[in-house]
Each structure stands twice: as structure tokens, then as C-alpha cells.
Design a protein around this motif. Structure first.
Motif, PDB file in Angstrom:
ATOM      1  N   GLU A  38      14.952   1.195  -2.662  1.00  0.00           N
ATOM      2  CA  GLU A  38      16.184   2.212  -2.366  1.00  0.00           C
ATOM      3  C   GLU A  38      17.331   1.484  -2.917  1.00  0.00           C
ATOM      4  OE1 GLU A  38      17.892   5.545   0.718  1.00  0.00           O
ATOM      5  OE2 GLU A  38      16.675   3.948   1.134  1.00  0.00           O
ATOM      6  N   ARG A  41      17.289   1.654  -6.383  1.00  0.00           N
ATOM      7  CA  ARG A  41      17.975   2.909  -6.820  1.00  0.00           C
ATOM      8  C   ARG A  41      19.183   2.878  -7.010  1.00  0.00           C
ATOM      9  NH1 ARG A  41      13.072   4.752  -4.240  1.00  0.00           N
ATOM     10  NH2 ARG A  41      14.395   5.282  -2.511  1.00  0.00           N
ATOM     11  N   ASN A  44      20.828   1.147  -9.850  1.00  0.00           N
ATOM     12  CA  ASN A  44      20.521   2.023 -11.017  1.00  0.00           C
ATOM     13  C   ASN A  44      21.598   2.920 -11.237  1.00  0.00           C
ATOM     14  OD1 ASN A  44      18.366   0.275 -11.978  1.00  0.00           O
ATOM     15  ND2 ASN A  44      16.701   1.739 -10.994  1.00  0.00           N
TER      16      ASN A  44
END
Length: 322
Positions: A38, A41, A44
Motif C-alpha cells: 500500500e 501504491r 506511485n
């Protein structure tokens, strides 16, 4: 004649999606059990667009002004829903104070822009609301819908900031109507339209005539009578539903075919009014189904069970699928 490019009226603010996403990441990352995946992510997301990093930095700068937020975490909310009712009420009251601090930290101007709090039209009820504009355009507003009607724009020009609308018969059938969202625009002089401004794209259904769809990059597609389309800022794509499927929301039914789960959760959440949470693994899946909008708890259970999940309700404020 249709204009070659999208135009933006000064009366319609650009919705700052990055601010909303930054707030959601702030809540998620404050949990005590954040996985490395997570966090990856999140990185990103932050690096994917300069606006993401700017929104994150702005949010963090504002949150530093609120010492009461130190130590607050989403884990506290999860503890609260597991406690006995008298303890739960106390904890949730504390949580509400923290939430107020977060919202105050973001800033009034950003909140008004992000959530369209100054919209000209707003339906705060679960039942559809019918309205007639000064230029003869008739609209049906779905739950949690906010619409701007630019004073300086041409007749028949509206902006759907959130929620779902359907256009009806017009006083002048030959006049043009243009419905815009942050993803693009749909124009027609003959058809009825259903326009649903979802988080990741806009769903458009065309009935009784043809329409022209235009994305934010200028791409254009002719949408014929009876079809449904996904309109995003960079792509226009045909959807498997018919226009009748999409328009069913106006009579109290959500019909989806091979639809991404976040679309369905978002739509049902407008009618539930509280916070709805499905696990991340479920959000990557797709579903088909018919969901009654007049019994939203039953529809949320139907969605959860179809995904092999159980759903727990905590009053009218919270629904968590596990």
C-alpha cells in the motif's frame, strides 16, 4: 454546428481531484497496519502526476497547524465500531472532532471547490428530483448530485460536478444542449441524456436521438440512439449496457453489466449517505447485476454477497465489507 473544442466557463470551477485523493491517502496511511504494497501504491500515485505531489505537500503543510491531529489514526475508527454501543458513541464523537480538524486544515476554498458546495443545483435526497431550468431544459437529479448552470454560458450548457442527471424533453427540440463533466462533454439537439459523473470516468447514455461525445483531449465520437459510453479525459469507449439499462436509475434501479466494483460502490454510496468500505481486493473485480435503489442496504448486501463477502452495518453511518 458543434464546436471543435471544449470550452470552460469562468463560472464553473475545475474540481481538484488530487486534493480529494490526497485526503484519502492521508486517512489510509495513518492506519497502524499499512502494508508495504500500500505504501508503494501511494508513492506511485504521488509520483504519477505533479498535481498529486503538490496536493499531498499542500495537505501536509496545512495539517501541521493542527496539533490535535497528532496520534489520530483510522485504527481508532475501526476500534470504535467494535466497542459496546456506549463506548462506540464516545469514540466516534472524538473521531468526529478529528475529522473536523482535517477538513478545517484543508481549507474552506479547497473544500468548496472539491465538493462543489456552491453548486447551483443540489439534490440531497435519495429520491430523484425533477427541475426545470430557465432556458427550458428539464433535468432529473439523482442522489447527491451537484450541477452548475453557468450564467455566461450558452443556453442548454450545464456542468455536472458530481452525481447523475437525466435530461428530458425540451421547449425547443432543435436547440443544442451541452452537458459537461471534468472528463469531457456530450452535446445533442434531439436525444435525452443520462450523464453520471463518477470518480474515474463519466457514463453517458443516449436515447431518442444521436449525440457527440468529446473528451478533454479533443477526441470525438458519435453516440447513436440506444447506446451507453464511458467518457474519460483521454478515452471514449462503448459500454455493454444499453441506454435503457442506464436510464433505469430514474425509476429506482441500478443496472450494470461487467462494471468495475468501485463504480457500483460509489453509486450505491450516494444513496446510503454514510461511509461504505470494501476491501482492496474486491475493488479490482467486475460485477453484473440489478440493484434496487429504494432499499440501499439490501443492494449493498447483494453486492457484497456476490463478491463472496459479508457486510456489517453500524447504524446509518458506516458499512464495512469483509
Amino acid at each position: 454546428m458543434l464546436p471543435d473544442k471544449l470550452t470552460a466557463s469562468d463560472d464553473v470551477p475545475t474540481l481538484d481531484v488530487a486534493i480529494q485523493e490526497a485526503i484519502e491517502w492521508e486517512v489510509a496511511l495513518r492506519a497502524g497496519d499499512v502494508s508495504s504494497d500500500e505504501r508503494a501504491r501511494f508513492e506511485n500515485w504521488r509520483l504519477a502526476d505533479p498535481s498529486h505531489d503538490a496536493a499531498w505537500a499542500k495537505l501536509q503543510a496545512r495539517l501541521k497547524k493542527f496539533s490535535a491531529l497528532e496520534g489520530a489514526s483510522s485504527a481508532a475508527v475501526r476500534r470504535a465500531v467494535d466497542e459496546p454501543s456506549h463506548t462506540r458513541r464516545r469514540l466516534l464523537k472524538i473521531g468526529a472532532g478529528v475529522a473536523t480538524g482535517v477538513l478545517a486544515g484543508v481549507g474552506t476554498k479547497e473544500l468548496i471547490k472539491a465538493f462543489a458546495l456552491d453548486a447551483d443545483l443540489h439534490n440531497g435526497d435519495a429520491a430523484p428530483e425533477n427541475v426545470a431550468l430557465d432556458d427550458g431544459v428539464r433535468l432529473t437529479l439523482g442522489a447527491s448530485t451537484r450541477v452548475y448552470v453557468p450564467a455566461k454560458g450558452p443556453q442548454g450548457d450545464i456542468f455536472v460536478a458530481s452525481g447523475q442527471i437525466a435530461t428530458g424533453a425540451r421547449a425547443e427540440a432543435s436547440s443544442l444542449i451541452a452537458v459537461r463533466t471534468r472528463d469531457g462533454m456530450v452535446q445533442t439537439s434531439t436525444a435525452k441524456l443520462s450523464v453520471d459523473a463518477l470518480r474515474t470516468h463519466t457514463v453517458v447514455a443516449v436515447q431518442g436521438g444521436d449525440a457527440i461525445l468529446t473528451d478533454r483531449n479533443g477526441g470525438r465520437v458519435k453516440a447513436i440512439d440506444g447506446t451507453a459510453w464511458s467518457l474519460s479525459s483521454h478515452r471514449i469507449q462503448r459500454m455493454p449496457e444499453t441506454s435503457s439499462d442506464i436510464f433505469a436509475w430514474t425509476t429506482g434501479t441500478l443496472v450494470v453489466l461487467d462494471r468495475a466494483v468501485p463504480d457500483v460502490v460509489e453509486t450505491l454510496g450516494r444513496y446510503f449517505k454514510g461511509y461504505v468500505r470494501f476491501p482492496s481486493a474486491a475493488l479490482s473485480r467486475r460485477v453484473s447485476g440489478v440493484f434496487p435503489l429504494d432499499d440501499i442496504e439490501a443492494s449493498l448486501r447483494q453486492l457484497a454477497e456476490g463478491l463472496g463477502l459479508s457486510l456489517s452495518f453500524y447504524g446509518k453511518a458506516l458499512a464495512i465489507a469483509t
